[in-house]
Design a protein around this motif. Structure first.
Motif, PDB file in Angstrom:
ATOM      1  N   ALA A 157       2.189  12.110 -10.008  1.00 22.77           N
ATOM      2  CA  ALA A 157       1.471  13.378 -10.080  1.00 22.77           C
ATOM      3  C   ALA A 157       2.369  14.574  -9.822  1.00 22.77           C
ATOM      4  N   GLY A 158       3.668  14.353  -9.588  1.00 28.01           N
ATOM      5  CA  GLY A 158       4.591  15.447  -9.330  1.00 28.01           C
ATOM      6  C   GLY A 158       4.494  16.014  -7.931  1.00 28.01           C
ATOM      7  N   GLU A 159       3.869  15.271  -7.008  1.00 32.21           N
ATOM      8  CA  GLU A 159       3.736  15.735  -5.631  1.00 32.21           C
ATOM      9  C   GLU A 159       4.932  15.255  -4.806  1.00 32.21           C
ATOM     10  N   PRO A 160       5.346  16.012  -3.795  1.00 33.62           N
ATOM     11  CA  PRO A 160       6.511  15.622  -2.986  1.00 33.62           C
ATOM     12  C   PRO A 160       6.228  14.403  -2.121  1.00 33.62           C
ATOM     13  N   VAL A 161       7.240  13.548  -2.003  1.00 35.64           N
ATOM     14  CA  VAL A 161       7.186  12.360  -1.145  1.00 35.64           C
ATOM     15  C   VAL A 161       8.451  12.360  -0.299  1.00 35.64           C
ATOM     16  N   VAL A 162       8.306  12.324   1.005  1.00 37.78           N
ATOM     17  CA  VAL A 162       9.461  12.365   1.898  1.00 37.78           C
ATOM     18  C   VAL A 162       9.381  11.211   2.886  1.00 37.78           C
ATOM     19  N   TYR A 198       0.832  -1.203   0.000  1.00 39.69           N
ATOM     20  CA  TYR A 198       0.000   0.000   0.000  1.00 39.69           C
ATOM     21  C   TYR A 198       0.871   1.259   0.000  1.00 39.69           C
ATOM     22  N   ILE A 199       1.936   1.251   0.804  1.00 39.26           N
ATOM     23  CA  ILE A 199       2.848   2.401   0.820  1.00 39.26           C
ATOM     24  C   ILE A 199       3.478   2.592  -0.553  1.00 39.26           C
ATOM     25  N   ASN A 200       3.872   1.484  -1.186  1.00 35.08           N
ATOM     26  CA  ASN A 200       4.479   1.571  -2.518  1.00 35.08           C
ATOM     27  C   ASN A 200       3.509   2.171  -3.530  1.00 35.08           C
ATOM     28  N   LYS A 247       4.120   5.715  -5.563  1.00 33.89           N
ATOM     29  CA  LYS A 247       4.067   5.783  -7.021  1.00 33.89           C
ATOM     30  C   LYS A 247       3.037   6.800  -7.493  1.00 33.89           C
ATOM     31  N   GLU A 248       1.872   6.804  -6.862  1.00 30.36           N
ATOM     32  CA  GLU A 248       0.796   7.705  -7.284  1.00 30.36           C
ATOM     33  C   GLU A 248       1.188   9.167  -7.071  1.00 30.36           C
TER      34      GLU A 248
END
Length: 700
Positions: free
Chosen positions: A182-187, A171-173, A177-178
């Motif tokens: 979409a060009g949103e930040p992931v930290v 689910y985290i993966n 990816k999503e």
């Protein structure tokens, strides 16, 4: 037959050219071939020219005359030659060796080497003691032949795994990816191990001039304790940019510190790297300052979401799987490698070393020092969390949730600087003379009177924590939530019975442990200086009731009992006689209550405890009055509960306490001839003005 000198010279030239390039058997056969060509006396002549023994040449001659086949490639001698191996000479050697290295599976569980390092030398000595003559190198060869090798511990046992562990990973993966698509930040966020500052040994090595190692302390306990400065690195790793941002704190690793670190990253890097971002995905561990169970973490993140105008989605890794968090092996591991062998002597060294971390794959790191105060003891109520704009995901909502970028209700998001200001306002509210019973000048004088004793008590507590005297100057960290003057104010309000500790926790947004410790320590100092605080008639159950009283003069509590309940028509005695009865039973009743509480505690009171600060639901005179009305058989216990606005159980407990006291005093309560079905009927009978029934003799 003598060999001519010319022939000797020619043979010597051939040997000089060929022999260095041949192995043992090839040299022997070459020498034998030359000896046969020379004929009689050739063996001796060849041996003299080549500088070998005659037996070596004769052995080669016999091999040529015997017509042996060439040996396989790589062999010089026939199989089976040389000394026999130790395992062949001693068939029981291998089994004895395996019994030592695997005592739990193959050998004696009481092996003498079970609790000893199984080095080759120790194994060889034990085998020799058992009668197997063997050397340490031979033991190593036998172990390798048996499939053994030197191995360390493998960190693979994760204990009891959550049944949805792999499903949460997937689910985290999917969420990562999503958001990335979409060009949103992931930290990925986490707190690195707290590091104490000083010339302490650090694991690892670095290049230095020969015989000039960095000198460090040989005893690290001099640099540990409440007075030593430390660094708390909180990291934010940007998965898309392969960039790290580390906030180095100096106070406490709290949820407020974690949220402040994310806030500083967003203000310094995030908002510029992702100017069009509307969402932020955070992957974090299940525990620590950013654990999913902490209300303070969710409250702080809700404040950040409102400030940054971002919908913040948080996905927590299942418990016990923190090593799968990206920041662990993409950022923290490189920081540890970068400062290996380097003592962390100051915050500047920590910040600069972290900021200098680089990798060949392009990792860049930025670090800043955070000197802010993040005290422990801050608490958030369940109602405040329920008011936050948090949406739980369908898959494990406790691990996966989204905090919407909406502004919370006033007073809900009391976190960070807003929470500190709200707490200061609440303390100013508590300092009202109507609550403390003294003017603000008198309150300040009391705080000043106790200041030296409080400082001594604090130093004593730190001495016990350190296990000795202070070895270093006191660091500028570990600041408490409440100052000494604040602790005096809280204790004064509590001992004057204004409200309970629960109401104080609600008002000051802190936990019961912090309030309880402040009251317990300050009360001891008040007792030592013989300072007595008078109780007040005010009593508030909640912080809201206290606010309403101070701001609007509204009092909330149990309505006063109607005076009609103590009317002689109902009690069968005059009001003066009822008062005398109450005074007569006061001491026996107090003694009975103390005996009951002693049985409940199982011993004497602990010094510094509350000792019944707050009023009971029924006062002692009210308990006696309720018992008299019940023994007069005027009504049932349910009717009495209705009249006193309490539960039937409370009335029953009061009657059970007072009846034995009446029997011990030999006091008899005469029953009445009238019985009432409701409390309204009982009170109405007195207010109707009917002829009262006056007793002829007062109870004695």
């Amino acid at each position: 037959m003598a060999v001519p000198s010319e022939v000797r010279e020619q043979v010597g030239l051939r040997f000089e050219v060929l022999l260095p390039h041949l192995n043992e058997r090839q040299r022997r056969l070459l020498l034998a071939a030359e000896a046969r060509l020379l004929g009689h006396g050739g063996v001796r002549a060849v041996a003299e020219i080549a500088g070998v023994s005659e037996s070596t040449v004769r052995k080669g001659v016999f091999e040529l005359e015997g017509g042996e086949d060439p040996f396989p490639d790589g062999r010089v001698r026939r199989p089976g030659g040389g000394r026999k191996q130790a395992g062949q000479l001693d068939p029981e050697l291998v089994s004895a060796l395996l019994a030592l290295v695997e005592p739990d599976e193959r050998g004696d569980p009481m092996s003498p080497l079970r609790w000893t390092t199984k080095s080759l030398r120790n194994l060889a000595e034990e085998l020799t003691r058992q009668g197997h003559q063997v050397s340490a190198p031979t033991v190593g060869r036998l172990l390798r032949a048996s499939g053994f090798s030197l191995q360390g511990n493998a960190k693979t046992l994760e204990g009891k795994q959550h049944p949805d562990r792999d499903a949460q990973f997937r689910y985290i993966n999917e969420q990562v990816k999503e958001h990335l698509a979409a060009g949103e930040p992931v930290v990925s966020v986490d707190t690195k191990k707290k590091e104490y500052l000083g010339r302490l040994p650090m694991a690892g090595t670095q290049w230095r001039p020969k015989d000039e190692p960095v000198e460090v302390e040989d005893h690290s306990f001099f640099f540990t304790g409440p007075d030593i400065q430390h660094a708390i690195p909180y990291g934010i790793y940007d998965l898309a940019a392969d960039a790290g941002w580390v906030n180095v704190g100096v106070d406490h690793d709290t949820s407020a510190f974690a949220a402040a670190s994310i806030r500083r990253w967003w203000q310094a890097r995030g908002c510029s790297d992702y100017p069009d971002a509307t969402r932020l995905l955070i992957t974090a561990d299940a525990g620590g300052s950013n654990g999913y169970r902490y209300r303070a973490w969710k409250t702080e993140m809700a404040a950040f979401a409102a400030e940054a105008a971002l919908d913040v989605t948080v996905c927590h890794f299942p418990p016990g799987t923190s090593k799968w968090n990206k920041i662990e092996h993409r950022l923290f591991s490189h920081i540890t490698m970068n400062w290996r062998g380097r003592p962390l002597t100051s915050h500047e060294v920590v910040v600069n070393t972290i900021a200098a971390t680089r990798t060949r794959t392009g990792l860049t790191v930025q670090a800043e020092l955070d000197t802010g105060s993040y005290p422990t003891g801050v608490a958030v109520t369940k109602a405040q969390v329920e008011a936050l704009p948090i949406e739980r995901h369908a898959h494990h909502g406790e691990w996966n949730y989204t905090i919407r970028a909406t502004t919370g209700e006033p007073g809900i998001l009391l976190v960070g600087k807003a929470g500190t200001q709200a707490r200061a306002d609440a303390l100013a509210l508590l300092a009202d003379p109507r609550l403390t019973g003294m003017s603000r000048t008198e309150l300040d004088a009391l705080a000043a009177r106790l200041a030296s004793a409080q400082a001594a008590r604090t130093e004593e507590r730190l001495y016990q924590q350190r296990g000795g005297r202070r070895r270093k100057a006191q660091g500028d960290h570990g600041r408490r939530l409440f100052s000494d003057a604040d602790r005096v104010l809280i204790t004064v309000v509590y001992l004057r019975q204004v409200c309970s500790q629960k109401a104080l926790c609600e008002l000051l947004a802190t936990n019961p442990v912090t309030i309880g410790q402040a009251v317990r320590e300050t009360r001891k100092l008040l007792d030592q200086k013989h300072i007595v605080l008078a109780t007040t008639s005010l009593a508030f159950a909640t912080a809201t009731d206290l606010h309403n009283y101070l701001e609007h003069g509204i009092t909330v509590g149990r309505s006063p009992l109607p005076e009609a309940l103590s009317d002689p028509k109902l009690t069968g005695m005059s009001r003066q006689q009822l008062h005398q009865l109450t005074e007569r039973l006061a001491l026996p009743h107090a003694a009975a209550v103390e005996r009951r509480r002693h049985r409940q505690r199982g011993g004497d009171r602990t010094p510094g405890t509350r000792r019944g600060v707050f009023k009971q639901k029924l006062t002692d005179p009210e308990r006696i009055l309720a018992t008299v009305l019940y023994l007069r058989t005027l009504c049932t216990r349910e009717v009495l509960a209705e009249a006193f606005d309490l539960s039937r159980g409370t009335i029953s407990n009061a009657i059970a306490e007072v009846v034995p006291l009446l029997k011990e005093a030999d006091i008899t309560i005469e029953p009445a001839s009238t019985r009432f079905r409701t409390a309204i009927d009982m009170i109405a009978s007195v207010e109707s003005g009917s002829e009262p029934t006056t007793p002829t003799e007062p109870p004695c």
